[in-house]
Design a protein around this motif. Structure first.
Motif, PDB file in Angstrom:
ATOM      1  N   LYS A 143      -7.818  -3.654  -4.285  1.00  0.00           N
ATOM      2  CA  LYS A 143      -8.708  -2.610  -3.796  1.00  0.00           C
ATOM      3  C   LYS A 143      -8.239  -1.138  -4.383  1.00  0.00           C
ATOM      4  N   SER A 144      -9.441  -0.350  -4.385  1.00  0.00           N
ATOM      5  CA  SER A 144      -8.914   0.975  -4.916  1.00  0.00           C
ATOM      6  C   SER A 144      -9.216   2.086  -3.837  1.00  0.00           C
ATOM      7  N   TYR A 145      -8.255   3.055  -3.558  1.00  0.00           N
ATOM      8  CA  TYR A 145      -8.266   4.056  -2.506  1.00  0.00           C
ATOM      9  C   TYR A 145      -8.056   5.479  -3.225  1.00  0.00           C
ATOM     10  N   ILE A 185       0.756  -1.250   0.052  1.00  0.00           N
ATOM     11  CA  ILE A 185      -0.050   0.138  -0.139  1.00  0.00           C
ATOM     12  C   ILE A 185       0.759   1.493  -0.062  1.00  0.00           C
ATOM     13  N   ALA A 186       1.991   1.356   0.885  1.00  0.00           N
ATOM     14  CA  ALA A 186       2.821   2.262   0.698  1.00  0.00           C
ATOM     15  C   ALA A 186       3.576   2.563  -0.470  1.00  0.00           C
ATOM     16  N   ARG A 187       4.033   1.453  -1.237  1.00  0.00           N
ATOM     17  CA  ARG A 187       4.472   1.537  -2.578  1.00  0.00           C
ATOM     18  C   ARG A 187       3.697   2.217  -3.571  1.00  0.00           C
ATOM     19  N   VAL A 236      -5.388   5.091  -6.126  1.00  0.00           N
ATOM     20  CA  VAL A 236      -4.324   3.924  -6.479  1.00  0.00           C
ATOM     21  C   VAL A 236      -5.023   2.678  -6.083  1.00  0.00           C
ATOM     22  N   GLU A 237      -4.451   1.878  -6.946  1.00  0.00           N
ATOM     23  CA  GLU A 237      -4.941   0.578  -6.692  1.00  0.00           C
ATOM     24  C   GLU A 237      -3.825  -0.509  -5.907  1.00  0.00           C
ATOM     25  N   VAL A 238      -4.526  -1.323  -5.252  1.00  0.00           N
ATOM     26  CA  VAL A 238      -3.454  -2.059  -4.295  1.00  0.00           C
ATOM     27  C   VAL A 238      -3.923  -3.501  -4.413  1.00  0.00           C
ATOM     28  N   ARG A 239      -3.079  -4.524  -4.479  1.00  0.00           N
ATOM     29  CA  ARG A 239      -3.376  -5.802  -4.283  1.00  0.00           C
ATOM     30  C   ARG A 239      -3.297  -6.266  -3.021  1.00  0.00           C
ATOM     31  N   THR A 240      -4.352  -6.618  -2.478  1.00  0.00           N
ATOM     32  CA  THR A 240      -4.567  -7.138  -1.083  1.00  0.00           C
ATOM     33  C   THR A 240      -4.832  -8.581  -1.063  1.00  0.00           C
ATOM     34  N   PRO A 241      -4.593  -9.212   0.120  1.00  0.00           N
ATOM     35  CA  PRO A 241      -4.910 -10.684   0.144  1.00  0.00           C
ATOM     36  C   PRO A 241      -6.489 -10.939  -0.174  1.00  0.00           C
TER      37      PRO A 241
END
Length: 159
Positions: free
Chosen positions: A149-151, A127-129, A140-145
């Protein structure tokens, strides 16, 4: 040559406090415990002596670890960063989950400072990257388990 590792001033202060505690309190207490256990005679079967030596080994290892981390740290005072709406190391980021609308807030810190209970995430986390270099209003889009997810970045502060 070792690489400098970013760390916030508060993270460095916590490590210095732990180092002081280990050197000023734990080390003398352990040394006294070893001396006391030695005075009881035969060391082979002396559980107190072996326990104290184990504590000493742990404390000395932790002292060396902290001293190394502080020596290799690039300490960054986030309060001196030029205020902007860009996400950088040390900044605190407020996010809105694009699906649920749920808001969350994280500070981006060094790896040794990361503590999810304190809302501090490592700069090397996914998420930080995804956040670093982005600005307020960016999504931003983050690959989570749990999947992608989009934030939306709703605020950036330097505190």
């Amino acid at each position: 040559m070792s690489m400098r590792v970013p760390m916030t001033t508060s993270g460095a202060a916590k490590l210095r406090a732990e180092l002081h505690e280990l050197k000023a309190v734990a080390r003398p207490r352990i040394t006294a415990a070893i001396a006391e256990a030695r005075s009881h005679g035969d060391l082979k079967e002396n559980a107190e002596y072996h326990a104290a030596r184990e504590q000493q080994s742990f404390a000395e290892g932790r002292i060396a670890d902290i001293e190394s981390k502080l020596a290799n740290a690039q300490i960054i005072d986030v309060t001196t960063l030029a205020a902007s709406d860009k996400v950088v190391f040390g900044s605190t980021v407020s996010l809105s989950d694009e699906d649920s609308g749920e808001e969350s807030r994280y500070q981006i810190v060094g790896e040794d400072e990361a503590d999810i209970k304190e809302r501090k995430i490592s700069f090397s986390s996914p998420i930080a990257r995804a956040l670093i270099g982005k600005s307020v209003g960016d999504v931003v889009e983050v690959r989570t388990p749990g999947g992608l997810k989009s934030y939306e970045i709703i605020a950036v502060s330097y505190i």
